[in-house]
Design a protein around this motif. Structure first.
Motif, PDB file in Angstrom:
ATOM      1  N   GLU A  43      -5.088 -13.559  26.659  1.00 28.22           N
ATOM      2  CA  GLU A  43      -5.372 -14.617  25.798  1.00 28.22           C
ATOM      3  C   GLU A  43      -6.278 -15.599  26.539  1.00 28.22           C
ATOM      4  N   LEU A  44      -5.833 -16.091  27.716  1.00 33.70           N
ATOM      5  CA  LEU A  44      -6.468 -17.224  28.238  1.00 33.70           C
ATOM      6  C   LEU A  44      -8.103 -16.701  28.806  1.00 33.70           C
ATOM      7  N   GLU A  45      -8.133 -15.389  29.167  1.00 36.41           N
ATOM      8  CA  GLU A  45      -9.268 -14.838  29.553  1.00 36.41           C
ATOM      9  C   GLU A  45     -10.321 -15.070  28.373  1.00 36.41           C
ATOM     10  N   TYR A  46      -9.854 -14.678  27.185  1.00 33.31           N
ATOM     11  CA  TYR A  46     -10.798 -14.531  25.996  1.00 33.31           C
ATOM     12  C   TYR A  46     -11.213 -15.966  25.443  1.00 33.31           C
ATOM     13  N   VAL A  47     -10.179 -16.914  25.577  1.00 30.97           N
ATOM     14  CA  VAL A  47     -10.323 -18.195  25.050  1.00 30.97           C
ATOM     15  C   VAL A  47     -11.331 -18.975  26.224  1.00 30.97           C
ATOM     16  N   ALA A  72      -4.007  -6.719   1.656  1.00 28.34           N
ATOM     17  CA  ALA A  72      -2.635  -7.011   2.530  1.00 28.34           C
ATOM     18  C   ALA A  72      -2.985  -8.265   3.411  1.00 28.34           C
ATOM     19  N   CYS A  73      -2.129  -9.197   3.341  1.00 27.50           N
ATOM     20  CA  CYS A  73      -2.457 -10.577   3.984  1.00 27.50           C
ATOM     21  C   CYS A  73      -1.411 -10.861   4.771  1.00 27.50           C
ATOM     22  N   TYR A  74      -1.764 -11.290   6.126  1.00 28.45           N
ATOM     23  CA  TYR A  74      -1.107 -11.505   7.419  1.00 28.45           C
ATOM     24  C   TYR A  74      -1.114 -12.719   7.756  1.00 28.45           C
ATOM     25  N   SER A  75      -0.179 -13.459   8.475  1.00 26.92           N
ATOM     26  CA  SER A  75       0.009 -14.685   8.908  1.00 26.92           C
ATOM     27  C   SER A  75       0.045 -14.521  10.472  1.00 26.92           C
ATOM     28  N   LEU A  76      -0.677 -15.629  11.209  1.00 24.31           N
ATOM     29  CA  LEU A  76      -0.753 -15.461  12.494  1.00 24.31           C
ATOM     30  C   LEU A  76      -0.264 -16.870  13.078  1.00 24.31           C
ATOM     31  N   PHE A  77       0.826 -17.538  12.303  1.00 24.40           N
ATOM     32  CA  PHE A  77       1.473 -18.468  12.772  1.00 24.40           C
ATOM     33  C   PHE A  77       2.135 -18.360  14.213  1.00 24.40           C
ATOM     34  N   ALA A  78       2.566 -19.368  14.887  1.00 23.22           N
ATOM     35  CA  ALA A  78       2.948 -19.104  16.124  1.00 23.22           C
ATOM     36  C   ALA A  78       4.414 -18.253  16.331  1.00 23.22           C
ATOM     37  N   ASN A  79       5.073 -18.271  15.293  1.00 18.36           N
ATOM     38  CA  ASN A  79       6.309 -17.486  15.114  1.00 18.36           C
ATOM     39  C   ASN A  79       6.352 -16.028  14.798  1.00 18.36           C
ATOM     40  N   LYS A  80       5.073 -15.767  14.430  1.00 18.42           N
ATOM     41  CA  LYS A  80       5.083 -14.311  13.941  1.00 18.42           C
ATOM     42  C   LYS A  80       4.623 -13.321  15.079  1.00 18.42           C
ATOM     43  N   ILE A  81       4.774 -12.106  14.585  1.00 13.10           N
ATOM     44  CA  ILE A  81       4.868 -10.998  15.465  1.00 13.10           C
ATOM     45  C   ILE A  81       3.881 -10.992  16.568  1.00 13.10           C
ATOM     46  N   ILE A  82       2.471 -11.090  15.999  1.00 13.92           N
ATOM     47  CA  ILE A  82       1.377 -11.519  16.915  1.00 13.92           C
ATOM     48  C   ILE A  82       0.890 -12.979  16.241  1.00 13.92           C
ATOM     49  N   THR A  83       0.145 -13.530  17.091  1.00 18.89           N
ATOM     50  CA  THR A  83       0.076 -14.999  16.699  1.00 18.89           C
ATOM     51  C   THR A  83      -1.374 -15.570  17.370  1.00 18.89           C
ATOM     52  N   ALA A  84      -2.205 -16.521  16.714  1.00 18.69           N
ATOM     53  CA  ALA A  84      -3.317 -17.009  17.149  1.00 18.69           C
ATOM     54  C   ALA A  84      -2.895 -18.529  17.363  1.00 18.69           C
ATOM     55  N   GLY A  85      -1.497 -19.041  17.153  1.00 18.67           N
ATOM     56  CA  GLY A  85      -1.219 -20.360  16.789  1.00 18.67           C
ATOM     57  C   GLY A  85      -1.078 -20.896  15.373  1.00 18.67           C
ATOM     58  N   GLU A  86      -2.288 -20.572  14.802  1.00 19.18           N
ATOM     59  CA  GLU A  86      -2.274 -20.723  13.455  1.00 19.18           C
ATOM     60  C   GLU A  86      -3.341 -19.513  12.913  1.00 19.18           C
ATOM     61  N   GLY A  87      -3.494 -19.286  11.520  1.00 19.60           N
ATOM     62  CA  GLY A  87      -4.321 -18.286  11.267  1.00 19.60           C
ATOM     63  C   GLY A  87      -3.822 -17.108  10.217  1.00 19.60           C
ATOM     64  N   GLY A  88      -5.013 -16.478   9.745  1.00 21.41           N
ATOM     65  CA  GLY A  88      -4.501 -15.473   8.964  1.00 21.41           C
ATOM     66  C   GLY A  88      -5.506 -14.314   8.805  1.00 21.41           C
ATOM     67  N   ALA A 148      -6.123 -14.114  19.189  1.00 26.83           N
ATOM     68  CA  ALA A 148      -5.484 -12.796  18.313  1.00 26.83           C
ATOM     69  C   ALA A 148      -6.124 -11.675  18.577  1.00 26.83           C
ATOM     70  N   LEU A 149      -7.474 -11.443  19.035  1.00 26.88           N
ATOM     71  CA  LEU A 149      -7.681 -10.159  19.581  1.00 26.88           C
ATOM     72  C   LEU A 149      -6.805  -9.630  20.747  1.00 26.88           C
ATOM     73  N   ALA A 150      -6.432 -10.629  21.704  1.00 33.00           N
ATOM     74  CA  ALA A 150      -5.905 -10.441  22.868  1.00 33.00           C
ATOM     75  C   ALA A 150      -4.264  -9.696  22.310  1.00 33.00           C
ATOM     76  N   GLN A 151      -3.977 -10.410  21.338  1.00 37.32           N
ATOM     77  CA  GLN A 151      -2.616 -10.081  20.732  1.00 37.32           C
ATOM     78  C   GLN A 151      -2.701  -8.713  20.177  1.00 37.32           C
ATOM     79  N   VAL A 152      -3.688  -8.181  19.406  1.00 29.22           N
ATOM     80  CA  VAL A 152      -3.787  -7.120  18.703  1.00 29.22           C
ATOM     81  C   VAL A 152      -3.943  -5.940  19.778  1.00 29.22           C
ATOM     82  N   GLU A 153      -4.480  -6.220  20.887  1.00 28.20           N
ATOM     83  CA  GLU A 153      -4.428  -5.405  22.137  1.00 28.20           C
ATOM     84  C   GLU A 153      -3.084  -4.999  22.607  1.00 28.20           C
ATOM     85  N   ARG A 154      -2.000  -5.730  22.277  1.00 25.31           N
ATOM     86  CA  ARG A 154      -0.705  -5.488  22.651  1.00 25.31           C
ATOM     87  C   ARG A 154       0.139  -5.195  21.762  1.00 25.31           C
TER      88      ARG A 154
END
Length: 352
Positions: free
Chosen positions: A16-20, A168-184, A230-236
């Motif tokens: 995550e930090l590397e990509y950001v 199909a619609c997914y959330s990327l809020f901070a408490n979701k299984i994978i996150t981007a802080g916010e996003g979908g 989000a990309l780094a999260q999908v990788e994991r």
């Protein structure tokens, strides 16, 4: 208060930090640059779906999905009674009317009661995979085909549940299984729907950016920095889901014989570990004093001020919302953490 065992905590142990850092150093801080597209492609590929369209939140994803399907004023959409209010709000944002169906024992929409709510104005069904528990999508899709309805899956809490509906619609809020802080993100097999989703999220700009906007649209774009995370999260994602399966198993083992606790049906993917508890508010106070954060179940949609209906006290959704809660659930939980949490629950009901 600061909880030593919060309900959720993001896991940012990959790239995550590397990509950001790469996105920022390259000047990619808006929706431009490679990271949003790379995330869209990676998440779509992981799910075996042709197209992904990222956006600013899970609620935005639902709104875009409904608009892309042409749903608007005068239409009705079947929505679960037991869900987060954003599901219903997305319908309302389009000018359509949400029509609520009560839940079954697994908290998901009771598919046996969907047909009784269908009218000539019904255009779509929005099943929600509650707390990571997959809805009976075979039954939903059969009903949709029979009545020529579209299906928008609210998968905000269910990364890892493979989509079968139109979108199909997914959330990327901070408490979701994978996150981007916010996003979908929206997933679809239909290239025309994908094109419409992308068009609507970016203010319906024409290709020449002439500032002539032919339809009402939104500024629902995801930033490159969110896309990088989000990309780094999908990788994991495979590892994250595996860790959560272990968390679910440890909770099941630690709580299965505690008097006063009713365990819920197994989840297809673990978002939050939900259960039902006698003397729930006393239990929450007991856990709170020991640094363990909990959260309540959703309130029925018919109890919400915007959709108030006097039927709500008679619903299964109300019965579950009165004694349901969920425990800390995140990949940082250790076996020792869970032993402490389940021990605190056991202490409340048994004194030791």
């Amino acid at each position: 208060m600061a909880f030593t065992h919060p309900v959720s905590r993001p896991s940012l142990d990959g790239r995550e930090l590397e990509y950001v850092t790469d996105a920022v150093s390259g000047g990619w801080i808006s929706s431009q640059g490679p990271y949003v597209q790379r995330f869209e492609e990676a998440f779509a590929a992981w799910n075996g779906v042709a197209h992904g369209v990222a956006c600013s939140s899970g609620t935005a994803a639902l709104t875009l999905a409904l608009r892309a399907l042409g749903i608007g004023p005068g239409d009705e959409v079947i929505v679960p009674e037991f869900t987060m209010v954003a599901s219903a709000w997305a319908v309302t944002y389009t000018g359509a009317t949400p029509v609520f169906v009560d839940c079954g024992d697994d908290l998901n929409i009771d598919v046996s009661r969907i047909e009784e709510k269908i009218t000539p104005r019904t255009r779509a069904i929005m099943p929600v995979h509650i707390y990571g528990r997959r809805c009976d999508m075979d039954a939903v899709m059969d009903i949709a085909h029979q009545y020529n309805l579209r299906v928008v899956e609210d998968s905000a809490e269910a990364h890892g549940v493979r989509p079968v509906g139109d979108i199909a619609c997914y959330s990327l809020f901070a408490n979701k299984i994978i996150t981007a802080g916010e996003g979908g993100i929206c997933l679809t097999e239909d290239p025309r729907l994908a094109q419409q989703l992308a068009h609507l999220r970016a203010m319906a700009f024409t290709r020449d950016h002439s500032f002539l906007h032919k339809k009402l649209a939104y500024n629902f774009r995801m930033t490159a920095m969110q896309g990088a995370v989000a990309l780094a999260q999908v990788e994991r994602l495979d590892d994250i889901l595996a860790a959560r399966r272990e968390i679910e198993a440890r909770y099941d083992a630690g709580l299965k014989d505690v008097p006063g606790i009713t365990l819920m049906p197994a989840r297809d993917v673990l978002w939050m570990y939900d259960l039902r508890a006698e003397r729930r508010e006393e239990l929450r106070a007991h856990l709170d004093a020991r640094g363990v954060e909990t959260r309540l179940f959703f309130k029925p949609m018919s109890r919400q001020p915007g959709y108030l209906d006097p039927v709500w006290p008679t619903l299964n959704a109300h019965r579950f919302s009165e004694d349901g809660l969920y425990l800390p659930t995140h990949t940082g939980l250790t076996a020792a953490d869970q032993e402490y949490i389940t021990g605190a629950v056991r202490e409340f009901y048994t004194g030791g």
